[in-house]
Write a protein that holds these residues in place. Structure first.
Motif, PDB file in Angstrom:
ATOM      1  N   LEU A   3       3.475   5.812  -5.742  1.00  0.00           N
ATOM      2  CA  LEU A   3       3.559   5.759  -7.201  1.00  0.00           C
ATOM      3  C   LEU A   3       2.333   6.389  -7.857  1.00  0.00           C
ATOM      4  O   LEU A   3       2.446   7.033  -8.904  1.00  0.00           O
ATOM      5  CB  LEU A   3       3.756   4.319  -7.677  1.00  0.00           C
ATOM      6  CG  LEU A   3       5.098   3.680  -7.284  1.00  0.00           C
ATOM      7  CD1 LEU A   3       5.159   2.236  -7.743  1.00  0.00           C
ATOM      8  CD2 LEU A   3       6.266   4.477  -7.833  1.00  0.00           C
ATOM      9  N   ARG A   4       1.180   6.209  -7.252  1.00  0.00           N
ATOM     10  CA  ARG A   4      -0.020   6.856  -7.792  1.00  0.00           C
ATOM     11  C   ARG A   4       0.098   8.374  -7.697  1.00  0.00           C
ATOM     12  O   ARG A   4      -0.346   9.095  -8.586  1.00  0.00           O
ATOM     13  CB  ARG A   4      -1.266   6.367  -7.058  1.00  0.00           C
ATOM     14  CG  ARG A   4      -1.722   5.008  -7.523  1.00  0.00           C
ATOM     15  CD  ARG A   4      -2.967   4.561  -6.802  1.00  0.00           C
ATOM     16  NE  ARG A   4      -3.505   3.333  -7.379  1.00  0.00           N
ATOM     17  CZ  ARG A   4      -4.362   2.555  -6.767  1.00  0.00           C
ATOM     18  NH1 ARG A   4      -4.802   2.868  -5.551  1.00  0.00           N
ATOM     19  NH2 ARG A   4      -4.798   1.461  -7.349  1.00  0.00           N
ATOM     20  N   ALA A   5       0.680   8.865  -6.616  1.00  0.00           N
ATOM     21  CA  ALA A   5       0.876  10.313  -6.467  1.00  0.00           C
ATOM     22  C   ALA A   5       1.834  10.831  -7.547  1.00  0.00           C
ATOM     23  O   ALA A   5       1.600  11.891  -8.135  1.00  0.00           O
ATOM     24  CB  ALA A   5       1.412  10.636  -5.077  1.00  0.00           C
ATOM     25  N   LEU A   6       2.894  10.076  -7.815  1.00  0.00           N
ATOM     26  CA  LEU A   6       3.843  10.472  -8.861  1.00  0.00           C
ATOM     27  C   LEU A   6       3.171  10.458 -10.233  1.00  0.00           C
ATOM     28  O   LEU A   6       3.380  11.358 -11.050  1.00  0.00           O
ATOM     29  CB  LEU A   6       5.061   9.552  -8.863  1.00  0.00           C
ATOM     30  CG  LEU A   6       6.008   9.668  -7.676  1.00  0.00           C
ATOM     31  CD1 LEU A   6       7.122   8.641  -7.790  1.00  0.00           C
ATOM     32  CD2 LEU A   6       6.566  11.069  -7.563  1.00  0.00           C
ATOM     33  N   LYS A   7       2.363   9.438 -10.482  1.00  0.00           N
ATOM     34  CA  LYS A   7       1.668   9.356 -11.766  1.00  0.00           C
ATOM     35  C   LYS A   7       0.716  10.534 -11.922  1.00  0.00           C
ATOM     36  O   LYS A   7       0.593  11.109 -13.013  1.00  0.00           O
ATOM     37  CB  LYS A   7       0.898   8.036 -11.882  1.00  0.00           C
ATOM     38  CG  LYS A   7       0.231   7.868 -13.236  1.00  0.00           C
ATOM     39  CD  LYS A   7      -0.462   6.531 -13.364  1.00  0.00           C
ATOM     40  CE  LYS A   7      -1.180   6.423 -14.708  1.00  0.00           C
ATOM     41  NZ  LYS A   7      -1.944   5.203 -14.822  1.00  0.00           N
ATOM     42  N   ALA A   8       0.058  10.915 -10.850  1.00  0.00           N
ATOM     43  CA  ALA A   8      -0.847  12.063 -10.897  1.00  0.00           C
ATOM     44  C   ALA A   8      -0.084  13.344 -11.235  1.00  0.00           C
ATOM     45  O   ALA A   8      -0.552  14.170 -12.031  1.00  0.00           O
ATOM     46  CB  ALA A   8      -1.580  12.220  -9.566  1.00  0.00           C
ATOM     47  N   LEU A   9       1.096  13.518 -10.651  1.00  0.00           N
ATOM     48  CA  LEU A   9       1.919  14.686 -10.967  1.00  0.00           C
ATOM     49  C   LEU A   9       2.279  14.721 -12.450  1.00  0.00           C
ATOM     50  O   LEU A   9       2.217  15.765 -13.095  1.00  0.00           O
ATOM     51  CB  LEU A   9       3.208  14.678 -10.138  1.00  0.00           C
ATOM     52  CG  LEU A   9       3.112  15.035  -8.671  1.00  0.00           C
ATOM     53  CD1 LEU A   9       4.456  14.833  -7.988  1.00  0.00           C
ATOM     54  CD2 LEU A   9       2.649  16.460  -8.510  1.00  0.00           C
ATOM     55  N   GLN A  24       0.806  -1.215   0.000  1.00  0.00           N
ATOM     56  CA  GLN A  24       0.000   0.000   0.000  1.00  0.00           C
ATOM     57  C   GLN A  24       0.847   1.276   0.000  1.00  0.00           C
ATOM     58  O   GLN A  24       0.473   2.260  -0.645  1.00  0.00           O
ATOM     59  CB  GLN A  24      -0.954  -0.001   1.201  1.00  0.00           C
ATOM     60  CG  GLN A  24      -2.004  -1.086   1.134  1.00  0.00           C
ATOM     61  CD  GLN A  24      -2.852  -0.997  -0.125  1.00  0.00           C
ATOM     62  OE1 GLN A  24      -3.335   0.068  -0.480  1.00  0.00           O
ATOM     63  NE2 GLN A  24      -3.028  -2.120  -0.805  1.00  0.00           N
ATOM     64  N   ASP A  25       1.973   1.273   0.716  1.00  0.00           N
ATOM     65  CA  ASP A  25       2.828   2.463   0.762  1.00  0.00           C
ATOM     66  C   ASP A  25       3.384   2.777  -0.627  1.00  0.00           C
ATOM     67  O   ASP A  25       3.346   3.912  -1.083  1.00  0.00           O
ATOM     68  CB  ASP A  25       3.986   2.269   1.747  1.00  0.00           C
ATOM     69  CG  ASP A  25       3.514   2.189   3.181  1.00  0.00           C
ATOM     70  OD1 ASP A  25       2.503   2.848   3.512  1.00  0.00           O
ATOM     71  OD2 ASP A  25       4.151   1.470   3.973  1.00  0.00           O
TER      72      ASP A  25
END
Length: 150
Positions: free
Chosen positions: A26-32, A20-21
């Motif tokens: 990685l989802r936050a990076l993809k969003a950026l 989960q961490d």
């Protein structure tokens, strides 16, 4: 392989591993990356490597700043979360220069631009921030340039 492709692959691996961490980071990076791709600044859709590097560097800096704040305030739970995210982001960043390597590169830049006095700091910083982007933190570069010129 582009950074976006690497991150998407990492997201799939994190989902399979139920990490989960890693998945959250990685989802936050993809969003950026997606935000930058769809902004008006980018006509082609694909991000150049230098823009990807700036995004990663900014995300890492945000985590470091938050980590410092949480540590100062005694919030070990939040500090641990930021530390985990920072470690994951740093996997995608280029290896940071050691102090000796940084000093050698700054000395070389100093000779190249002909700087000799503390008033020449701007000359060195202009070249150094472009050449050493992602390889060293701006604060560290600035402090070392001051030390070299004094």
């Amino acid at each position: 392989m582009s950074l976006k492709t690497n991150i998407e692959s990492g997201i799939k691996d994190a989902m399979r591993a139920k990490d989960q961490d890693r998945l959250r980071t990685l989802r936050a990076l993809k969003a950026l990356i997606l935000l930058e791709e769809t902004s008006g600044n980018n006509a082609s859709g694909d991000l150049p490597a230098d823009v990807e590097l700036k995004l990663l560097t900014k995300a890492a800096k945000q985590r470091r700043d938050s980590l410092d704040i949480f540590t100062t305030q005694g919030r070990a739970d939040l500090a641990e979360k930021e530390q985990i995210e920072l470690a994951i982001i740093e996997e995608f960043l280029p290896k940071q220069l050691t102090e000796d390597e940084l000093r050698a590169k700054l000395e070389e830049i100093k000779v190249r631009v002909g700087a000799s006095a503390p008033s020449d700091m701007g000359k060195i910083m202009g070249v150094a921030t472009k050449e050493l982007a992602g390889l060293a933190d701006g604060k560290v570069i600035s402090a070392m340039v001051k030390a070299i010129l004094s």
